[in-house]
Write an enzyme that holds these catalytic residues in place. Sequence first.
Site: not given
Length: 623
Positions: A262, A375
């Site tokens: 996105d 992450d």
Amino acid sequence: MPGKSNLVEHEAPEKLLTQRGLFAGPSQIVSEDLYAEVKRGIADRERHRMVVHPNATVSMNTYFGRFPASYWQRWCVSPEVELELEVTGSGQVALVASDSEGETRTVAAEKVVGAKAQTVRLSAKIDKFTDGGGLWFDVTTADDSLAVEKVRWTVAPPKTVRPTAVVICTFNRVDDCLNTMAALASDPEPLELVDTIYVVDQGTDAVESRERFADVSAALGSKLRYIRQPNLGGAGGFTRGLYEVTEIDHAEHANVLFMDDDVLCEPEIVIRLTAFANRTTQPTIVGGQMLYLLHPNFLHVGAEYANLDTLAPGQVVEGALFNADLTGYDEETGKRNVQDKRVDAGYNGWWSCLIPSEIVKAVGYPLPLFFQWDDIEYGYRARAHGFATVSLPGAGVWHADFHWKDWDDWHRYFNLRNALITSALHSRFDPKMIVRGMAKQFATYILGMQYGLAATQLKAVEDFLKGPDFLSDGGVQAAADIRKLRAEYPETVRHPASEIPGFKPGSLPMITAAPTPKLIAPVFVKRLVNQLLGKSAHEAGAVPAGDAAWWHVSLFNTAVVTDASQEGVRVRKRDKELAVRLSKQGAKLFRELYRRAPEVQRSYRDAMGKLTSRDTWSRLYDL
């Protein structure tokens, strides 16, 4: 789309392209001033060409215009960079450098008169930038105009060039995903550097079901590998790309570039991240930076870290730009908002982030955390094994503004649970500090009548205490369970501002907050006592998102709070019985966390090898 592996090392070019000089963005919503700033006079800026009119000055001392010399000197083996451009007309091109304080010096300059597609080459040694500074060029004209195009920054190449795979993870964002794929297909030069593009589709609304997919697929050609799999969250989607590169294609020396579905993609990021990764002294995670999609001139952060002791992600590294208008100037110094000081990151978000395959081989795959902190955990695990993370200035994509996302969401469960797991794995995991911080947070949720958010926090702690076996399904059941749990709490539901249940239009006064209390502790006690006694300053009222602090919302019996997304409102109603029940549950659970923290920490550390193994992910992918 099975096929022969594309991921083989390439013969090195004569010069390694590190970045191009661009004068406009990939979309009309992006300001040209992010690329080239007209300091005086008039200039016509196109994507790959700029015409500087007579008596004008244009500076490339911009976010996308600068060469991040300090980062190249610190992390790479390149002693020199060459700027090459093609000019037509008359004027001067100057190669300019800065230091860590933003003070400038001219490194080289060349005047041209009546040039016709003339090549200008200027070079600079990358040797005076350890603490900071960058390079860029300025164009100045007098009585004639000067056209500039084909701008290239190059360094000496490695012996061979690493192959690159792009991984796009998507879940029911078909149009967004197709836009990102199309952006990569639209620019031939960066696309040429990409060997394989994995689109990992975990949604029920398949990307391949759209007519447009055929056109984008044809444009990407044999580079595209489209993969369907069950929804295993961002961790499972991105890890699938790593898995394909290392286990299926057996690429020992490859760049794996994650890309959110996105984002508004700047294809140039492929050139900048891969060039940097090809010249680092050791395998290095190279992160792209995030600019705000709703406010495209703004940079999220120049470098960030996580405070693992307090479970706080997104901490700004000292000296890093944060929430900065990249087309603006510092009010104190009058200098352009650019990252002159070199700042070292603790991790980089996976909106766009390059991971060398050698790191995967050394530290294993990401944890099956489903969503949030995957992450961060991977960045800190890599660092523990000697692999740094660099957030590279000038390499950016536009992603939805974080502060326009509401904190009271099902995602918060994964944020909290996975923060605990990451802290247990990579910090001292002090039970006293952890419990104190979480208990304070929990109390503000109760006072702010965010009972669903309080329950979300408790569920995160409860599941963390179950130990690592709880991650065996990749988070699928946890995602379903937390949505079901939150559905039991009415204030978690967002309503249109024009249709607030229980209130007639115009019946709610807007009640803004007073200034932030100077003494928080006494205010906290006072609000708590008043809620237990059933006292309130306001029966009902509307509260803007910016005023929705607990110390203000706790003054109401019913507060209609604007959602941070600005897409609707939440109706928070005081419920003493529920507050007491949740508080008792919280007290019990926090005591258990305090008591069992060392034991649970050991269990996660002992399970790390298994959780991040090939076998675990093979099983989750049913391969």
